[in-house]
Design a protein around this motif. Structure first.
Motif, PDB file in Angstrom:
ATOM      1  N   VAL A  61     -23.451  20.773 -27.369  1.00 46.19           N
ATOM      2  CA  VAL A  61     -22.052  20.941 -27.783  1.00 46.19           C
ATOM      3  C   VAL A  61     -21.222  19.966 -26.960  1.00 46.19           C
ATOM      4  O   VAL A  61     -21.334  19.939 -25.726  1.00 46.19           O
ATOM      5  CB  VAL A  61     -21.551  22.377 -27.565  1.00 46.19           C
ATOM      6  N   ARG A  62     -20.423  19.176 -27.633  1.00 51.80           N
ATOM      7  CA  ARG A  62     -19.566  18.203 -26.938  1.00 51.80           C
ATOM      8  C   ARG A  62     -18.109  18.562 -27.183  1.00 51.80           C
ATOM      9  O   ARG A  62     -17.683  18.700 -28.325  1.00 51.80           O
ATOM     10  CB  ARG A  62     -19.852  16.784 -27.427  1.00 51.80           C
ATOM     11  N   THR A  63     -17.360  18.717 -26.108  1.00 54.67           N
ATOM     12  CA  THR A  63     -15.952  19.090 -26.205  1.00 54.67           C
ATOM     13  C   THR A  63     -15.101  17.844 -26.469  1.00 54.67           C
ATOM     14  O   THR A  63     -15.548  16.716 -26.221  1.00 54.67           O
ATOM     15  CB  THR A  63     -15.492  19.778 -24.913  1.00 54.67           C
ATOM     16  N   PRO A  64     -13.872  18.018 -26.967  1.00 50.11           N
ATOM     17  CA  PRO A  64     -13.014  16.858 -27.240  1.00 50.11           C
ATOM     18  C   PRO A  64     -12.728  15.988 -26.025  1.00 50.11           C
ATOM     19  O   PRO A  64     -12.471  14.788 -26.163  1.00 50.11           O
ATOM     20  CB  PRO A  64     -11.724  17.499 -27.766  1.00 50.11           C
ATOM     21  N   ASP A  65     -12.788  16.563 -24.804  1.00 48.69           N
ATOM     22  CA  ASP A  65     -12.525  15.766 -23.605  1.00 48.69           C
ATOM     23  C   ASP A  65     -13.771  15.043 -23.090  1.00 48.69           C
ATOM     24  O   ASP A  65     -13.738  14.409 -22.028  1.00 48.69           O
ATOM     25  CB  ASP A  65     -11.926  16.629 -22.492  1.00 48.69           C
ATOM     26  N   GLY A  66     -14.889  15.135 -23.841  1.00 48.15           N
ATOM     27  CA  GLY A  66     -16.078  14.363 -23.506  1.00 48.15           C
ATOM     28  C   GLY A  66     -17.144  15.112 -22.729  1.00 48.15           C
ATOM     29  O   GLY A  66     -18.199  14.556 -22.433  1.00 48.15           O
ATOM     30  N   GLU A  67     -16.931  16.390 -22.411  1.00 47.07           N
ATOM     31  CA  GLU A  67     -17.921  17.165 -21.669  1.00 47.07           C
ATOM     32  C   GLU A  67     -19.035  17.630 -22.618  1.00 47.07           C
ATOM     33  O   GLU A  67     -18.756  18.136 -23.714  1.00 47.07           O
ATOM     34  CB  GLU A  67     -17.259  18.380 -21.015  1.00 47.07           C
ATOM     35  N   THR A  68     -20.272  17.435 -22.218  1.00 42.62           N
ATOM     36  CA  THR A  68     -21.412  17.776 -23.064  1.00 42.62           C
ATOM     37  C   THR A  68     -22.214  18.921 -22.454  1.00 42.62           C
ATOM     38  O   THR A  68     -22.556  18.882 -21.268  1.00 42.62           O
ATOM     39  CB  THR A  68     -22.341  16.561 -23.259  1.00 42.62           C
ATOM     40  N   HIS A  69     -22.509  19.937 -23.268  1.00 41.01           N
ATOM     41  CA  HIS A  69     -23.318  21.074 -22.839  1.00 41.01           C
ATOM     42  C   HIS A  69     -24.632  21.007 -23.605  1.00 41.01           C
ATOM     43  O   HIS A  69     -24.676  21.262 -24.809  1.00 41.01           O
ATOM     44  CB  HIS A  69     -22.596  22.391 -23.127  1.00 41.01           C
ATOM     45  N   PHE A  70     -25.705  20.657 -22.902  1.00 37.66           N
ATOM     46  CA  PHE A  70     -27.009  20.505 -23.535  1.00 37.66           C
ATOM     47  C   PHE A  70     -27.679  21.866 -23.733  1.00 37.66           C
ATOM     48  O   PHE A  70     -27.602  22.736 -22.865  1.00 37.66           O
ATOM     49  CB  PHE A  70     -27.903  19.609 -22.672  1.00 37.66           C
ATOM     50  N   ASN A  71     -28.315  22.053 -24.889  1.00 38.98           N
ATOM     51  CA  ASN A  71     -29.054  23.275 -25.210  1.00 38.98           C
ATOM     52  C   ASN A  71     -28.219  24.523 -24.910  1.00 38.98           C
ATOM     53  O   ASN A  71     -28.586  25.348 -24.061  1.00 38.98           O
ATOM     54  CB  ASN A  71     -30.371  23.312 -24.421  1.00 38.98           C
ATOM     55  N   PRO A  72     -27.086  24.701 -25.594  1.00 36.99           N
ATOM     56  CA  PRO A  72     -26.191  25.829 -25.298  1.00 36.99           C
ATOM     57  C   PRO A  72     -26.869  27.174 -25.567  1.00 36.99           C
ATOM     58  O   PRO A  72     -27.582  27.339 -26.562  1.00 36.99           O
ATOM     59  CB  PRO A  72     -25.019  25.598 -26.259  1.00 36.99           C
ATOM     60  N   GLY A  73     -26.642  28.104 -24.668  1.00 34.55           N
ATOM     61  CA  GLY A  73     -27.226  29.427 -24.803  1.00 34.55           C
ATOM     62  C   GLY A  73     -26.416  30.314 -25.735  1.00 34.55           C
ATOM     63  O   GLY A  73     -25.332  29.938 -26.196  1.00 34.55           O
ATOM     64  N   PRO A  74     -26.910  31.519 -26.020  1.00 37.26           N
ATOM     65  CA  PRO A  74     -26.224  32.431 -26.943  1.00 37.26           C
ATOM     66  C   PRO A  74     -24.876  32.910 -26.432  1.00 37.26           C
ATOM     67  O   PRO A  74     -24.065  33.420 -27.209  1.00 37.26           O
ATOM     68  CB  PRO A  74     -27.215  33.596 -27.099  1.00 37.26           C
ATOM     69  N   ASP A  75     -24.622  32.764 -25.127  1.00 37.44           N
ATOM     70  CA  ASP A  75     -23.346  33.206 -24.567  1.00 37.44           C
ATOM     71  C   ASP A  75     -22.335  32.064 -24.451  1.00 37.44           C
ATOM     72  O   ASP A  75     -21.227  32.262 -23.940  1.00 37.44           O
ATOM     73  CB  ASP A  75     -23.561  33.835 -23.193  1.00 37.44           C
ATOM     74  N   HIS A  76     -22.716  30.869 -24.931  1.00 39.76           N
ATOM     75  CA  HIS A  76     -21.798  29.730 -24.834  1.00 39.76           C
ATOM     76  C   HIS A  76     -20.705  29.864 -25.893  1.00 39.76           C
ATOM     77  O   HIS A  76     -20.976  29.965 -27.087  1.00 39.76           O
ATOM     78  CB  HIS A  76     -22.554  28.413 -25.033  1.00 39.76           C
ATOM     79  N   ARG A  77     -19.462  29.857 -25.457  1.00 40.45           N
ATOM     80  CA  ARG A  77     -18.325  30.017 -26.364  1.00 40.45           C
ATOM     81  C   ARG A  77     -17.817  28.646 -26.800  1.00 40.45           C
ATOM     82  O   ARG A  77     -17.575  27.775 -25.958  1.00 40.45           O
ATOM     83  CB  ARG A  77     -17.208  30.801 -25.683  1.00 40.45           C
ATOM     84  N   VAL A  78     -17.646  28.462 -28.099  1.00 42.51           N
ATOM     85  CA  VAL A  78     -17.167  27.189 -28.637  1.00 42.51           C
ATOM     86  C   VAL A  78     -15.744  27.343 -29.144  1.00 42.51           C
ATOM     87  O   VAL A  78     -15.295  28.454 -29.461  1.00 42.51           O
ATOM     88  CB  VAL A  78     -18.080  26.674 -29.767  1.00 42.51           C
ATOM     89  N   SER A  79     -15.039  26.222 -29.208  1.00 40.77           N
ATOM     90  CA  SER A  79     -13.637  26.229 -29.628  1.00 40.77           C
ATOM     91  C   SER A  79     -13.432  25.247 -30.771  1.00 40.77           C
ATOM     92  O   SER A  79     -14.253  24.361 -31.015  1.00 40.77           O
ATOM     93  CB  SER A  79     -12.730  25.851 -28.446  1.00 40.77           C
ATOM     94  N   ALA A  80     -12.313  25.401 -31.462  1.00 40.29           N
ATOM     95  CA  ALA A  80     -11.955  24.467 -32.524  1.00 40.29           C
ATOM     96  C   ALA A  80     -11.834  23.062 -31.932  1.00 40.29           C
ATOM     97  O   ALA A  80     -11.249  22.879 -30.870  1.00 40.29           O
ATOM     98  CB  ALA A  80     -10.649  24.885 -33.181  1.00 40.29           C
ATOM     99  N   GLY A  81     -12.411  22.098 -32.605  1.00 37.07           N
ATOM    100  CA  GLY A  81     -12.398  20.729 -32.114  1.00 37.07           C
ATOM    101  C   GLY A  81     -13.684  20.313 -31.439  1.00 37.07           C
ATOM    102  O   GLY A  81     -13.950  19.120 -31.276  1.00 37.07           O
ATOM    103  N   ASP A  82     -14.505  21.295 -31.025  1.00 37.41           N
ATOM    104  CA  ASP A  82     -15.806  20.978 -30.421  1.00 37.41           C
ATOM    105  C   ASP A  82     -16.744  20.385 -31.466  1.00 37.41           C
ATOM    106  O   ASP A  82     -16.635  20.679 -32.660  1.00 37.41           O
ATOM    107  CB  ASP A  82     -16.457  22.243 -29.833  1.00 37.41           C
ATOM    108  N   PHE A  83     -17.671  19.560 -31.011  1.00 34.51           N
ATOM    109  CA  PHE A  83     -18.680  18.972 -31.887  1.00 34.51           C
ATOM    110  C   PHE A  83     -20.026  19.632 -31.620  1.00 34.51           C
ATOM    111  O   PHE A  83     -20.482  19.676 -30.477  1.00 34.51           O
ATOM    112  CB  PHE A  83     -18.796  17.462 -31.658  1.00 34.51           C
TER     113      PHE A  83
END
Length: 264
Positions: free
Chosen positions: A223-245
Motif C-alpha cells: 500500500v502506497r500513501t499519497p505522501d510516498g510512504e510504502t507499506h509492504f505486505n500489509p496485514g489484516p489490521d492495516h487501515r487504508v484511506s482514500a487516496g492510497d494506492f
C-alpha cells in the motif's frame, strides 16, 4: 476519348482522396477535443510506438504528437489519435488539451528536444506526471531539472534486463508477463495499482484481510500513501484511506473487481 477518360478518372481519385483526408482530419480533431484524463505520447518512433501499444492494450485514452508525417501515418494506420505538430510548441500541447491530461511521455529521439518538451509541458501543467526518454546519461539530470517526474534510458533498461535474464531468468520472465498488457503470454496475470476513491467502502477500513484477498483471487503486495510512504505486505489490521494506492497481483478480471471495490 481515352485521354479525357483517364484525366477524369485521375481527377476523381485525387478529389476523393483529398476529401477523405479532409474529413478524416476533421473527425480526428473532434475526437481529440473530447479527450479528458488521457495520456499524451510525444514521438512515434520505436519507444513511442511501444508506449502507445501498451496504453492501447489497457483501453486507456491517449493521443500521439508527432511532427514527422511518415511516423504520424503509422499512428493513423493503427487507428490511434494523432496530432501532427512539434510538441515543444505550447499551441500544439494546448490543442491536445494538456490541461486535462493524466500524464505525458516524451519519447522523441533527440535528448535536446525531450528537454524542451518537458520544459514546455511543465510550464503549462505544473502537477502533470511527465516521463521522459534519455539516450545519454548526461541528459538525465537535465531532464529532471527541466521538470520530468522520471527519466528512463532505453539502453540502460536493456542492459539491466539482459543482466537479470542471465542470473535470474525465471523471475524476469514472470515480471515481463505480469507487467505487460499486450497478451504475449497465455498466463492472464498482472501487477496493477488501484487508487481508493473517496466513496469506496475500503476507505478508512482495515478490510485488506486474507479472506477478502482470497475471495477476490488477488495478492496484496503493498500500500502506497499519497505522501510516498510504502507499506509492504500489509496485514489484516492495516487501515487504508482514500487516496492510497493498492499494489496487487492477480488475474486481470479479478483486478477489475478490486478496482470496482476501490471506487475507480
Amino acid at each position: 476519348i481515352v485521354v479525357g477518360f483517364t484525366i477524369a478518372t485521375l481527377t476523381r481519385t485525387v478529389i476523393e482522396s483529398e476529401l477523405g483526408s479532409f474529413f478524416g482530419r476533421r473527425r480526428m480533431e473532434k475526437d481529440i477535443s473530447k479527450l479528458e484524463g488521457h495520456f499524451i505520447i510525444c514521438g512515434a518512433g520505436r519507444v513511442g510506438r511501444r508506449v502507445a501499444s501498451e496504453v492501447a492494450a489497457r483501453r486507456l485514452p491517449f493521443v500521439i504528437v508527432e511532427s514527422d508525417a511518415e511516423k504520424a501515418q503509422w499512428a493513423i494506420d493503427q487507428d490511434y489519435l494523432v496530432f501532427v505538430g512539434d510538441a515543444t510548441d505550447e499551441e500544439v500541447l494546448r490543442n491536445v488539451h494538456i490541461e486535462r491530461a493524466r500524464g505525458l511521455a516524451s519519447a522523441v529521439t533527440s535528448d535536446a528536444q525531450n528537454v524542451y518538451i518537458v520544459l514546455t509541458a511543465r510550464g503549462m501543467a505544473p502537477n502533470l506526471p511527465i516521463i521522459a526518454r534519455a539516450s545519454e546519461e548526461a541528459a538525465e539530470s537535465k531532464l529532471l531539472r527541466a521538470g520530468a517526474t522520471a527519466v528512463l534510458s532505453p539502453y540502460s533498461y536493456a542492459g539491466q534486463r539482459m543482466a537479470h535474464m542471465l542470473f535470474r531468468p525465471n523471475v524476469q520472465r514472470f515480471l515481463d508477463v505480469a507487467l505487460s498488457s499486450l497478451g504475449e503470454s497465455e498466463l492472464d496475470i498482472q501487477i496493477e495499482e488501484v487508487q481508493i476513491g473517496e466513496n469506496s467502502r475500503l476507505a478508512g477500513s482495515s478490510d485488506l484481510s486474507t479472506d477478502m484477498c482470497r475471495d477476490l483471487g488477488v495478492i496484496m503486495l503493498a500500500v502506497r500513501t499519497p505522501d510516498g510512504e510504502t507499506h509492504f505486505n500489509p496485514g489484516p489490521d492495516h487501515r487504508v484511506s482514500a487516496g492510497d494506492f493498492l499494489i496487487a497481483i492477480g488475474d486481470s478480471r479479478k483486478l477489475k473487481e478490486l478496482e470496482r471495490l476501490a471506487g475507480v
